[in-house]
Design a protein around this motif. Structure first.
Motif, mmCIF file in Angstrom:
data_model
loop_
_atom_site.group_PDB
_atom_site.id
_atom_site.type_symbol
_atom_site.label_atom_id
_atom_site.label_comp_id
_atom_site.label_asym_id
_atom_site.label_seq_id
_atom_site.Cartn_x
_atom_site.Cartn_y
_atom_site.Cartn_z
ATOM 1 N N MET A 239 56.192 45.309 33.812
ATOM 2 C CA MET A 239 56.471 43.916 33.484
ATOM 3 C C MET A 239 57.960 43.771 33.227
ATOM 4 O O MET A 239 58.690 44.760 33.140
ATOM 5 N N PHE A 240 58.407 42.523 33.085
ATOM 6 C CA PHE A 240 59.805 42.235 32.761
ATOM 7 C C PHE A 240 59.902 41.606 31.379
ATOM 8 O O PHE A 240 59.036 40.805 30.986
ATOM 9 N N ALA A 275 54.880 41.688 38.621
ATOM 10 C CA ALA A 275 55.407 42.121 37.324
ATOM 11 C C ALA A 275 55.896 40.940 36.495
ATOM 12 O O ALA A 275 55.740 40.934 35.266
ATOM 13 N N ALA A 276 56.466 39.938 37.144
ATOM 14 C CA ALA A 276 57.101 38.828 36.432
ATOM 15 C C ALA A 276 56.125 37.747 35.983
ATOM 16 O O ALA A 276 56.405 37.034 35.014
ATOM 17 N N CYS A 277 55.003 37.633 36.673
ATOM 18 C CA CYS A 277 54.087 36.511 36.423
ATOM 19 C C CYS A 277 52.656 36.930 36.072
ATOM 20 O O CYS A 277 52.050 36.358 35.165
ATOM 21 N N ILE A 278 52.132 37.889 36.796
ATOM 22 C CA ILE A 278 50.703 38.211 36.704
ATOM 23 C C ILE A 278 50.385 39.218 35.604
ATOM 24 O O ILE A 278 49.499 39.007 34.763
ATOM 25 N N ASN A 279 51.106 40.338 35.588
ATOM 26 C CA ASN A 279 50.736 41.451 34.703
ATOM 27 C C ASN A 279 50.710 41.094 33.222
ATOM 28 O O ASN A 279 49.794 41.530 32.513
ATOM 29 N N PRO A 280 51.682 40.343 32.692
ATOM 30 C CA PRO A 280 51.598 40.005 31.262
ATOM 31 C C PRO A 280 50.360 39.172 30.917
ATOM 32 O O PRO A 280 49.748 39.383 29.872
ATOM 33 N N VAL A 281 49.999 38.264 31.800
ATOM 34 C CA VAL A 281 48.818 37.421 31.564
ATOM 35 C C VAL A 281 47.559 38.270 31.529
ATOM 36 O O VAL A 281 46.694 38.108 30.655
ATOM 37 N N ARG A 282 47.457 39.198 32.461
ATOM 38 C CA ARG A 282 46.282 40.075 32.519
ATOM 39 C C ARG A 282 46.241 41.032 31.314
ATOM 40 O O ARG A 282 45.198 41.210 30.678
ATOM 41 N N HIS A 283 47.374 41.659 31.015
ATOM 42 C CA HIS A 283 47.381 42.681 29.965
ATOM 43 C C HIS A 283 47.089 42.089 28.589
ATOM 44 O O HIS A 283 46.322 42.670 27.812
ATOM 45 N N TYR A 284 47.696 40.952 28.287
ATOM 46 C CA TYR A 284 47.552 40.377 26.946
ATOM 47 C C TYR A 284 46.453 39.307 26.878
ATOM 48 O O TYR A 284 46.260 38.693 25.831
ATOM 49 N N ASN A 285 45.747 39.113 27.997
ATOM 50 C CA ASN A 285 44.652 38.139 28.046
ATOM 51 C C ASN A 285 45.138 36.755 27.591
ATOM 52 O O ASN A 285 44.564 36.115 26.700
ATOM 53 N N LEU A 286 46.190 36.277 28.229
ATOM 54 C CA LEU A 286 46.818 35.018 27.841
ATOM 55 C C LEU A 286 46.128 33.823 28.503
ATOM 56 O O LEU A 286 45.624 33.927 29.623
ATOM 57 N N ASP A 287 46.176 32.706 27.817
ATOM 58 C CA ASP A 287 45.646 31.459 28.380
ATOM 59 C C ASP A 287 46.735 30.788 29.220
ATOM 60 O O ASP A 287 47.164 29.662 28.958
#
Length: 540
Positions: A239-240, A275-287
């Protein structure tokens, strides 16, 4: 609302002409259709690890600037304000952020205070973590900086991690330089990320052992060049992030700049955006929506996929930025603070000594790590003083929560030729930190911070320039453009005084960060971050 453009489908690795339809905050359809619209529609950027406080802006003001660069969400660790105000500070950040459309995702600070070797304004223990983890507004356990506590099975540390697991929330890591069996044990404790990798090999080992590695490019710490070559192979687990971003830098760019740099290295665009858009949402289960039917309508319109200039930003289907104008509104808030120390005298900064040599902190530009050097002393009337000829300057950390004798050290690479600079942004406890060419200048700078009850300043014989930070002594109550210009002017003044560092105040703020090796200064004394114990300034 219907919007046409070139649809960027990151996960399926395709770009096509299409139309997005939004109703009631969500995307109800994405259809392929022929049209002549050239701009791109894609998911918004997410900063995977940032301390909002380091922008010197409250969340609502941070959001105004972030959306101009296509950022729709952050994974935010509020441990800076937590070290000053405790849980009350965390609640301030959540409530202020909630009054904007921007999607802040705050964590529970795991290390307040960061260590037992410094004075903070508050304590957050495992009982506090239990309550925070039950709060749906808390998305994760923020960076576990106390990696020795993990490795040595500290009961309180393990309880905090256990409460995160109990609530099915991720645990962020902070393990600079940790390798071999130590990093294996750290990961086994349940810690899932690290943004502190200094080298390619360190990051590779952590990735191979199952950690997600976050590439950091902030105002002071910059690891992009060291780590970016790992992205083509490990793009699903990287991620970034900014970590710490000063306001003048945030005015210019955010995560979009990292994407542009990665494109110039000819890395596959879809891997970059994963890395910039998808992974943080998936990893942290973001809305946070990912440009799919049924998702929240969180997306951006870009001019191209090279420079990533943002034309429009939408959050929950609401236009929050359009061609140069941010639509996020002002938010009223109370200036909470915790500042309780008296003005100092020049004699407070004397260090009586007859030693021939001293330990010196070597500040490394663009790095949080420091080196330990040994230098000859310069003594005047029994007092250790700065030596501008060798660039070994006196440094102090002053407890801002109560009256206490200032702690003294010496530092190299600030290169000041006159005056002093000081700040109450001093990670992580946010005591006052200053560097100067003589005791009188240091005293003048420290007292300017005390008088303002927080801020950053520069002083010479003829000038005193202070930027007040009345919110917890670490954030401004002004808008981003105002504080950005004020900060840039102060940065310019520090450099005119001789400082050669890229970001003098950001670098200064990390010289009290004890959890990063090797030599730092707390309000209690000189500290060896490698052995995790105090050490003597004098070297005989």
């Amino acid at each position: 609302m219907k919007l046409q453009g070139q649809i960027v489908d990151i996960e399926n690795k395709r770009i096509y002409s299409g139309e997005v339809t939004v109703e009631n905050k969500k995307i109800i359809s994405i259809v392929e259709q022929d049209h002549d619209v050239k701009h791109y529609i894609m998911p918004g950027f997410v900063d995977a690890h940032i301390h909002i406080e380091s922008s010197m802006l409250v969340p609502s003001e941070f959001a105004k600037l972030a959306v101009t660069h296509g950022t729709v969400s952050t994974v935010s660790d509020p441990h800076e304000i937590a070290n000053v105000l405790g849980v009350k500070g965390v609640e301030f950040m959540i409530e202020n952020g909630k009054q904007t459309p921007f999607k802040f995702n705050f964590g529970a600070p795991s290390c307040v205070p960061a260590t037992a070797f410094e004075s903070a304004g508050a304590i957050i223990d495992s009982n506090d973590i239990k309550l925070l983890m039950e709060n749906p507004d808390i998305k994760y356990l923020a960076e576990m900086m106390n990696y020795p506590g993990v490795l040595f099975n500290d009961e309180e540390v393990l309880k905090k991690i256990a409460w995160a697991k109990h609530n099915n929330k991720p645990v962020d890591g902070h393990a600079p330089g940790l390798r071999g069996e130590d990093i294996t044990k750290y990961i086994a404790a349940g810690i899932t990320t690290d943004h502190e990798c200094f080298t390619y090999d360190e990051a590779l080992e952590k990735l191979q052992k199952g950690m997600k590695v976050i590439i950091r490019e902030g105002s002071a710490a910059k690891n992009f060049e060291a780590l970016i070559d790992l992205l083509p192979e490990y793009y699903r687990n990287m991620m970034f992030c900014s970590d710490d971003k000063h306001p003048d830098d945030l005015i210019i760019s955010h995560i979009n700049a990292l994407c542009a740099r990665a494109v110039k290295k000819e890395i596959d665009i879809f891997k970059i955006l994963q890395a910039a858009c998808i992974n943080p949402v998936r990893h942290y289960n973001l809305d946070v929506g990912l440009l799919k039917v049924g998702d929240f309508a969180d997306f951006i319109v870009l001019e191209d996929l090279k420079d990533f200039k943002t034309l429009q930003t939408y959050i929950n289907g609401k236009l929050v930025y359009n061609n140069g104008q941010s639509y996020i509104k002002d938010v009223n808030f109370e200036n909470l603070n915790n500042f309780n120390t008296s003005p100092k005298t020049v004699n407070d900064f004397r260090f009586e000594s007859s030693a021939k040599n001293i330990r010196v902190i070597e500040c490394l530009d663009g790095e949080l790590v420091t080196n330990e050097l040994i230098a000859e002393t310069l003594i005047e009337n029994g007092n250790l003083v700065s030596n501008t000829a060798t660039d070994v300057l006196k440094m102090t950390v002053v407890n801002r929560y109560q009256d206490q004798q200032p702690a003294m050290a010496f530092i190299k690479n600030f290169s000041l030729k006159e005056g002093a600079i000081a700040s109450s942004v001093g990670h992580d406890s946010h005591n006052i930190i200053a560097v100067g060419v003589d005791d009188a200048s240091i005293c003048k700078a420290v007292n300017a911070i005390i008088e303002a009850k927080g801020g950053i300043c520069a002083v010479t014989d003829s000038k005193l320039h202070t930027v007040p930070l009345p919110v917890a002594g670490i954030m401004s109550d002004k808008d981003g453009e105002t504080i950005g210009k004020q900060y840039a002017a102060l940065d310019k003044m520090a450099k005119a005084m001789g400082c050669t560092l890229n970001a003098p105040y950001m670098s200064l703020s990390f010289m009290a960060l004890l959890v990063i090796p090797s030599l730092k200064l707390s309000d209690k004394g000189l500290f060896n971050g490698t052995s995790f114990q105090f050490t003597n300034l004098e070297f005989n």
